[in-house]
Design a protein around this motif. Structure first.
Motif, short mmCIF file in Angstrom:
data_model
loop_
_atom_site.label_atom_id
_atom_site.label_comp_id
_atom_site.label_asym_id
_atom_site.label_seq_id
_atom_site.Cartn_x
_atom_site.Cartn_y
_atom_site.Cartn_z
N LYS A 79 0.83 -1.21 0.00
CA LYS A 79 0.00 0.00 0.00
C LYS A 79 0.86 1.25 0.00
O LYS A 79 0.56 2.22 -0.69
CB LYS A 79 -0.93 0.00 1.21
CG LYS A 79 -2.09 -0.95 1.08
CD LYS A 79 -2.97 -0.92 2.32
CE LYS A 79 -4.04 -1.98 2.25
NZ LYS A 79 -4.85 -2.04 3.48
N GLU A 80 1.95 1.23 0.78
CA GLU A 80 2.86 2.38 0.81
C GLU A 80 3.53 2.60 -0.54
O GLU A 80 3.82 3.73 -0.91
CB GLU A 80 3.93 2.17 1.89
CG GLU A 80 3.38 2.24 3.29
CD GLU A 80 4.40 1.84 4.34
OE1 GLU A 80 5.58 1.60 3.98
OE2 GLU A 80 4.02 1.77 5.52
N ALA A 81 3.74 1.52 -1.30
CA ALA A 81 4.34 1.62 -2.62
C ALA A 81 3.29 1.88 -3.71
O ALA A 81 3.64 1.98 -4.88
CB ALA A 81 5.11 0.34 -2.95
N GLY A 82 2.01 1.94 -3.33
CA GLY A 82 0.95 2.22 -4.29
C GLY A 82 0.49 1.00 -5.07
O GLY A 82 -0.03 1.13 -6.18
N ILE A 83 0.66 -0.18 -4.50
CA ILE A 83 0.28 -1.43 -5.18
C ILE A 83 -0.95 -2.01 -4.50
O ILE A 83 -0.98 -2.15 -3.27
CB ILE A 83 1.45 -2.44 -5.12
CG1 ILE A 83 2.67 -1.86 -5.83
CG2 ILE A 83 1.05 -3.77 -5.72
CD1 ILE A 83 3.96 -2.60 -5.53
N THR A 84 -1.95 -2.37 -5.30
CA THR A 84 -3.16 -2.98 -4.73
C THR A 84 -3.43 -4.36 -5.30
O THR A 84 -4.10 -5.17 -4.68
CB THR A 84 -4.39 -2.09 -5.00
OG1 THR A 84 -4.52 -1.89 -6.41
CG2 THR A 84 -4.28 -0.76 -4.29
N THR A 85 -2.90 -4.66 -6.50
CA THR A 85 -3.16 -5.93 -7.16
C THR A 85 -1.83 -6.63 -7.45
O THR A 85 -0.88 -5.99 -7.90
CB THR A 85 -3.90 -5.69 -8.49
OG1 THR A 85 -5.05 -4.90 -8.23
CG2 THR A 85 -4.33 -6.99 -9.11
N VAL A 86 -1.78 -7.94 -7.19
CA VAL A 86 -0.56 -8.72 -7.42
C VAL A 86 -0.90 -10.04 -8.10
O VAL A 86 -2.05 -10.46 -8.14
CB VAL A 86 0.19 -9.02 -6.10
CG1 VAL A 86 0.68 -7.75 -5.46
CG2 VAL A 86 -0.65 -9.82 -5.16
N VAL A 87 0.13 -10.68 -8.65
CA VAL A 87 0.03 -12.04 -9.19
C VAL A 87 0.76 -12.93 -8.19
O VAL A 87 1.93 -12.68 -7.88
CB VAL A 87 0.71 -12.15 -10.57
CG1 VAL A 87 0.65 -13.56 -11.09
CG2 VAL A 87 0.09 -11.18 -11.54
N PHE A 88 0.10 -13.95 -7.67
CA PHE A 88 0.68 -14.78 -6.62
C PHE A 88 1.56 -15.87 -7.22
O PHE A 88 1.14 -16.60 -8.10
CB PHE A 88 -0.43 -15.40 -5.76
CG PHE A 88 0.09 -16.09 -4.53
CD1 PHE A 88 0.62 -15.37 -3.49
CD2 PHE A 88 0.05 -17.47 -4.42
CE1 PHE A 88 1.11 -15.98 -2.35
CE2 PHE A 88 0.52 -18.10 -3.29
CZ PHE A 88 1.05 -17.36 -2.25
N ASP A 89 2.79 -15.97 -6.73
CA ASP A 89 3.74 -17.00 -7.16
C ASP A 89 4.16 -17.78 -5.92
O ASP A 89 4.91 -17.28 -5.09
CB ASP A 89 4.96 -16.34 -7.81
CG ASP A 89 6.03 -17.33 -8.21
OD1 ASP A 89 5.75 -18.55 -8.22
OD2 ASP A 89 7.15 -16.88 -8.54
N ARG A 90 3.67 -19.01 -5.81
CA ARG A 90 3.97 -19.81 -4.63
C ARG A 90 5.35 -20.44 -4.71
O ARG A 90 5.79 -21.10 -3.79
CB ARG A 90 2.89 -20.87 -4.40
CG ARG A 90 2.70 -21.82 -5.55
CD ARG A 90 1.46 -22.68 -5.36
NE ARG A 90 1.22 -23.46 -6.54
CZ ARG A 90 1.74 -24.65 -6.79
NH1 ARG A 90 2.53 -25.19 -5.90
NH2 ARG A 90 1.47 -25.29 -7.89
N ALA A 105 -3.74 -13.80 4.81
CA ALA A 105 -3.52 -12.58 5.59
C ALA A 105 -3.31 -11.37 4.67
O ALA A 105 -3.79 -10.27 4.97
CB ALA A 105 -2.32 -12.76 6.51
N ALA A 106 -2.61 -11.57 3.56
CA ALA A 106 -2.40 -10.46 2.61
C ALA A 106 -3.72 -10.05 1.97
O ALA A 106 -3.98 -8.86 1.78
CB ALA A 106 -1.40 -10.89 1.54
N LEU A 111 -4.76 -6.67 -0.22
CA LEU A 111 -4.19 -7.00 -1.53
C LEU A 111 -5.17 -7.85 -2.34
O LEU A 111 -5.85 -8.71 -1.78
CB LEU A 111 -2.88 -7.78 -1.38
CG LEU A 111 -1.62 -6.98 -1.14
CD1 LEU A 111 -0.42 -7.92 -1.06
CD2 LEU A 111 -1.39 -5.95 -2.21
N THR A 112 -5.23 -7.61 -3.63
CA THR A 112 -6.08 -8.37 -4.53
C THR A 112 -5.19 -9.28 -5.37
O THR A 112 -4.23 -8.82 -5.97
CB THR A 112 -6.87 -7.43 -5.46
OG1 THR A 112 -7.58 -6.49 -4.65
CG2 THR A 112 -7.86 -8.23 -6.30
N PHE A 113 -5.55 -10.56 -5.44
CA PHE A 113 -4.77 -11.54 -6.22
C PHE A 113 -5.48 -11.76 -7.54
O PHE A 113 -6.65 -11.87 -7.63
CB PHE A 113 -4.67 -12.86 -5.50
CG PHE A 113 -3.76 -12.84 -4.28
CD1 PHE A 113 -3.04 -13.95 -3.96
CD2 PHE A 113 -3.65 -11.73 -3.48
CE1 PHE A 113 -2.21 -13.96 -2.85
CE2 PHE A 113 -2.85 -11.72 -2.38
CZ PHE A 113 -2.12 -12.83 -2.06
#
Length: 113
Positions: A79-90, A105-106, A111-113
């Motif tokens: 959020k501090e970096a301005g990111i709300t959406t990510v692609v999850f890599d396990r 938890a994320a 955060l939106t995956f």
């Protein structure tokens, strides 16, 4: 190399051929060792890490509790970096236990995956 490590590497490369992170939607890469868990938000186009969090230096607690704290921390850093959406890599790890706890938890922290 053990059969377990070879299996994880095969899965890791197969997944990495399908997903890639951008500046708007970075790749959230998770690594877990026996004692710690680490997560990074990576922009694969520029090859830079945008945010990171780990369980290093955290108080002694169970692995799942530790993973949940790291998940909240990475969401806050994103959020501090301005990111709300990510692609999850396990990263080749099975999606259960500490990896699943971190992801949940994320998500709860925004955060939106």
């Amino acid at each position: 190399m053990s059969a377990k490590t070879e299996r994880r590497n095969k899965i890791k490369f197969r997944v990495r051929n399908k997903i890639s992170g951008t500046a708007e939607r970075p790749r959230m890469s998770v690594f877990r060792s026996n004692k710690q868990i680490y997560v990074q938000l990576i922009d694969d186009l520029s090859g830079k890490t945008l945010a990171a969090a780990s369980s290093l230096g955290m108080a002694k607690m169970s692995g799942k509790e530790q993973a949940a704290k790291v998940g909240e921390l990475i969401a806050q850093n994103a959020k501090e970096a301005g990111i709300t959406t990510v692609v999850f890599d396990r990263n080749g790890f099975l999606y259960h236990g500490r990896v699943k706890e971190l992801a949940d938890a994320a998500r709860k922290s925004g955060l939106t995956f």
